[in-house]
Design an enzyme around this catalytic site. Structure first.
Site, mmCIF file in Angstrom:
data_model
loop_
_atom_site.group_PDB
_atom_site.id
_atom_site.type_symbol
_atom_site.label_atom_id
_atom_site.label_comp_id
_atom_site.label_asym_id
_atom_site.label_seq_id
_atom_site.Cartn_x
_atom_site.Cartn_y
_atom_site.Cartn_z
ATOM 1 N N HIS A 181 60.280 51.348 10.637
ATOM 2 C CA HIS A 181 61.064 51.117 11.863
ATOM 3 C C HIS A 181 60.399 51.703 13.116
ATOM 4 C CE1 HIS A 181 64.329 49.319 9.720
ATOM 5 N NE2 HIS A 181 64.583 50.404 8.998
ATOM 6 N N ASP A 241 61.452 46.156 1.826
ATOM 7 C CA ASP A 241 62.611 46.989 2.166
ATOM 8 C C ASP A 241 63.731 46.057 2.647
ATOM 9 O OD1 ASP A 241 63.141 50.160 3.093
ATOM 10 O OD2 ASP A 241 64.276 48.679 4.253
ATOM 11 N N HIS A 288 65.765 46.393 4.966
ATOM 12 C CA HIS A 288 65.856 46.334 6.430
ATOM 13 C C HIS A 288 64.569 45.719 6.991
ATOM 14 C CE1 HIS A 288 68.421 49.749 5.129
ATOM 15 N NE2 HIS A 288 69.259 49.212 6.014
ATOM 16 N N ASP A 291 65.831 49.620 -1.229
ATOM 17 C CA ASP A 291 67.248 49.566 -0.856
ATOM 18 C C ASP A 291 67.840 48.161 -0.952
ATOM 19 O OD1 ASP A 291 65.552 48.940 1.232
ATOM 20 O OD2 ASP A 291 66.394 50.404 2.639
HETATM 21 ZN ZN LIG Z 1 65.576 50.173 4.432
#
Ligand SMILES: [Zn+2]
Length: 308
Positions: free
Chosen positions: A125, A162, A164, A245
């Site tokens: 991120h 991931d 996200h 995740d």
């Molecule tokens: Zn994540």
């Protein structure tokens, strides 16, 4: 396959607030899982401290210095509601970068086929000038740039499974055709980016997944979007932003993968690494917040890395 594992006790000393999902116990769970008998032949190495100059391959110096200045002498400091610094966070982040770059050294040395780095804080991120989403510096982006500068890699692929979207990695390579960024992620979900239409200069491949989907949609996204992009790009190195995740047990998202899916995806990427990059594959831990789901998934991933 010769598979190396990097980790370091300093990663346990990057502390977050009480109840924060990105916590030291994540690495303890991974370490317990990898202490098991199938992992006896894993080549274990202590992560070296990173070279601060390599952070500047990706992040401008004023940003790097602002992170350093915000590290507290005691207690915790907040960059935002999610992203926390503790007194050892600088050293942990620098050692996460050290491990990622050392993994690049290893796979280009020809003595090691692939590497898993169990480090925190995570990285995907972190944008050029913004730390967010538990991430300070973008470990996979720095490793990609390091491979280009140190080893002359012309094409580096970063595959991010991931749950996200890796907004940071996308931001960093948005206009750079020498790096392919492919991401599967839940949408809608934090951080909100990652639509199919976000394509950079043709080097960004986003494959968003709807909430409450699972194995079938994930594998279809790989088959129809990620793998063809890799085949077309023919990378010199594959880096995995390996978050776990999207596991069905994870509390932060609603994708229902199992360990078998991470095993499968690892095998697919190893197949491309064998074809294009002399097996060179570097896998960097990102998210994964259910300790059992994380431990089982990492075990399946590393077992596949070792087996080929
Ligand atoms: Zn994540």
């Amino acid at each position: 396959m010769v598979t190396r594992l990097y980790t370091h006790p300093i990663y346990l000393e990057h502390l977050t607030s009480a109840g924060h999902p990105e916590r030291p116990d994540r690495l303890r769970a991974i370490q317990r899982a990898l202490d098991d008998e199938p992992f006896e032949t894993l080549d274990r190495a202590e992560a070296p401290e990173g070279d601060e100059q390599t952070i500047l391959f990706v992040h401008p110096e004023p940003f790097v210095e602002s992170i350093r200045r915000q590290v507290p002498e005691e207690g915790l400091a907040q960059i935002d509601g999610d992203t926390i610094l503790s007194p050892k966070s600088w050293q942990a982040a620098l050692t996460a970068i050290g491990a990622a770059n050392a993994a690049v050294d290893d796979v280009f040395s020809g003595k090691i086929d692939n590497v898993f780095v169990a480090a925190r804080p995570p990285g995907h991120h972190a944008e050029k000038t913004t730390a967010m989403g538990f991430c300070l510096f973008n470990n996979s982006a720095i490793a990609a740039r390091y491979a280009q500068r140190r080893y002359g890699a012309e094409r580096v692929a970063i595959v991010d499974w991931d749950v996200h979207h890796g907004n940071g990695t996308q931001d960093i390579f948005w206009e750079d055709p020498s790096v392919l960024y492919c991401s599967t992620h839940q949408m809608p979900l934090f951080p909100g980016t990652g639509a199919k239409s976000e394509a950079g200069v043709g080097n960004i491949v986003n494959a968003p997944l709807s909430p409450d989907t699972g194995s079938d949609d994930f594998r279809e996204a790989f088959r129809s979007r990620v793998l063809p992009a890799l085949d077309n790009f023919a990378p010199d190195l594959i880096i995995i932003s390996a978050g776990f995740d999207a596991h069905h047990r994870d509390p932060l998202a609603e994708i229902n993968l199992t360990e078998a899916d991470f095993d499968w995806a690892t095998g697919q990427l190893m197949d491309r690494a064998a074809r294009f990059s002399s097996n060179r594959l570097v896998s960097l831990l990102e998210g994964g917040y259910d300790l059992h789901g994380l431990a089982f998934s990492v075990a399946a991933h590393v077992k596949r890395l070792m087996k080929g």
